[in-house]
Design an enzyme around this catalytic site. Sequence first.
Site, PDB file in Angstrom:
ATOM      1  N   LYS A 280     -13.662  11.043  -0.199  1.00  0.00           N
ATOM      2  CA  LYS A 280     -13.659   9.740   0.726  1.00  0.00           C
ATOM      3  C   LYS A 280     -14.498  10.220   2.122  1.00  0.00           C
ATOM      4  CE  LYS A 280     -10.636   6.062   2.579  1.00  0.00           C
ATOM      5  NZ  LYS A 280      -9.084   5.418   2.543  1.00  0.00           N
ATOM      6  N   GLU A 366       5.427  -2.495  -1.623  1.00  0.00           N
ATOM      7  CA  GLU A 366       6.076  -3.505  -0.649  1.00  0.00           C
ATOM      8  C   GLU A 366       7.422  -3.728  -1.343  1.00  0.00           C
ATOM      9  OE1 GLU A 366       1.772  -3.392   0.025  1.00  0.00           O
ATOM     10  OE2 GLU A 366       2.975  -3.727  -1.932  1.00  0.00           O
ATOM     11  N   ARG A 394       4.148  -9.735  -0.545  1.00  0.00           N
ATOM     12  CA  ARG A 394       4.287  -9.134  -1.829  1.00  0.00           C
ATOM     13  C   ARG A 394       5.692  -8.758  -2.194  1.00  0.00           C
ATOM     14  NH1 ARG A 394      -0.453  -5.178  -2.959  1.00  0.00           N
ATOM     15  NH2 ARG A 394      -0.587  -6.449  -5.038  1.00  0.00           N
TER      16      ARG A 394
END
Length: 630
Positions: A280, A366, A394
């Site tokens: 990344k 979540e 969610r």
Amino acid sequence: MNLYSIKDPSFLKQKNDEELKILAQDVREFLIQSCSRTGGHIGANLGVVELTIALHKHFDSPADRLIFDVGHQAYIHKILTGRISEFETLRQYKGLCGFPKMRESDHDVWEAGHSSTSLSAAMGIAKARDIKGEDHHVIPVIGDGALTGGMALEALNHIGSDRTNMTIILNDNEMSIAPNVGAMHNMLGRMRTNTQYNRVKHDIEDFLNRLPQVGSRLRDMADRIKDSMKYLVVDGVFFEELGIKYIGPVDGHDFAELSNAINISKDYKGPVVIHVITKKGKGYHPAEDDKLGKWHGLGPYKIDTGEVLGSKSTPSWSEFMSNTVLERAKKDERIVALTPAMPVGSKLTKFQNELPERFFDVGIAEQHAVTMSGGLAASGMRPYLAIYSTFLQRGYDQLLHDVDRQNLNVFLGIDRSGLVGADGETHQGVFDISFISPLPNMTLMMPKDEIEAEQMIDLAFEHEGPVALRYPRGNIKGIEAPAPRGPLEYGSWEKVMEGDDLSIISFGPTLDLAIDAAVALKEAGINAGVINARFIKPMDEEMLQSIGYAGKPVLTVEETMLNGGLGSMIVAFMADHGFKNGIRRIGIDNEYVEHGDVNKLLEDIGITTDNIILQSKTLLELENEKEIKN
């Protein structure tokens, strides 16, 4: 190469690996330059430059369907599909979306902004292909962080059992938004470091293929030998046990390795996962060296230093909330903090460092975060769950079934409530009031400033039952708290300005707009009262009764959906109690709000001081006409 000449990915078919390396470098330089002016998800995109180029070289988009999980890493995809000239408008009002968008290009076959949806979408697209007798590839691209989401695991289970043809790209950079956590992440770490797996597996299969065909017993024994050998090489062989062929790990920055893996996957009948290792932020040191996730998504920055421009003088709302909860936690050992993969975004890293045994980053999960909070509360703890409004969607069933129904002492800090701007319609925090307000035991609040927020935090930790405190994206006002300060009266609204001609009711950031409008109206000879409806649920019924008996018009203003919002609840209350006040509501009508500067979005919607003034005058004119007729 002139990147602005790219119209579609077909030109990649003729490029050799050396030419692709040059292209990758040109793309990286462009992204670093362009995002320094607009901001964006620079870290995630720098990590997938070679991977995205390789996918477009070996597959034929849009006939072959590329599906990007979350979608924030699709900038290279947009460049290769002819949208580079629009990058100056990235995530800006009426500009290029930061996520895949079907209306922008036929190459965007699935829209996303939330995590872990790509595999389920891919399964649906692949099954539709099979039913219709079509012949094309389906390629979901999912990160290792997104793979921790329960929905992704549910989809993997179905894909493996159904043996559906697709090539799953597992982009493993050891990060989602923040560093990844959990057993799934640890398992991928073992696979990531075990380069012997595919070589040994190939050798075993080659040996078995040369065995004499002398009966099923020998063949069954050989298969068991093969299974035993693979368990010696990789702990669990997770994907292959699910029925999904595993290829990897593959260097995600090496075109030769990527090409070889992709070509193998295309020839295989059944589902394949290519485990790709990427870095990344690759190619830009500030992003590459980021270990916390600060370079996941950010505003404009200085290229030479990585310094983010436009920093504020006051703390963010997220920082204020988390630090205030930390102060309370130091005095009360029952208080714990949770986050679903957002310790950096919700500014909980200080809590994590100072009270690590009472901090839980559960990953992109979540539903688990909400129910785990309930479990903590059921055992006498006082959990604080910091969760973005858009991500709380969610965990709704868990909020209803596990927390509210049992009336548990869970404190929800609903971060990024209201419009968030650049991330657009997938992230606008404008639905939570509509889906939380029907919950019978829930208390829902939003403060006008940080002083009121601190009072609400104290109330939340003392109240019996679930409490949700909404707070916006952005920074606190920097107001000095008066001393001494008493506790907040539960369920009470506040009269901010007195006025007999009409009442303007608002809360949170839009309260300032209401005050500004009332001041302007006063100059025009109209006395508008302003009410701070800081408790969205329960409403201050005593104050509503007094407004109803006065019979004067009411204007509600909220940076949220009108359907199910505070204004709707006030209209219902007035009707249920037989009051005839004229009422108008300002808020977001039945639509999704796209990306752009928040002030421009508010102007589009009509949540402005000028419109509050206009609607107030219109209400009074209608009231006067009604009185004349009577």
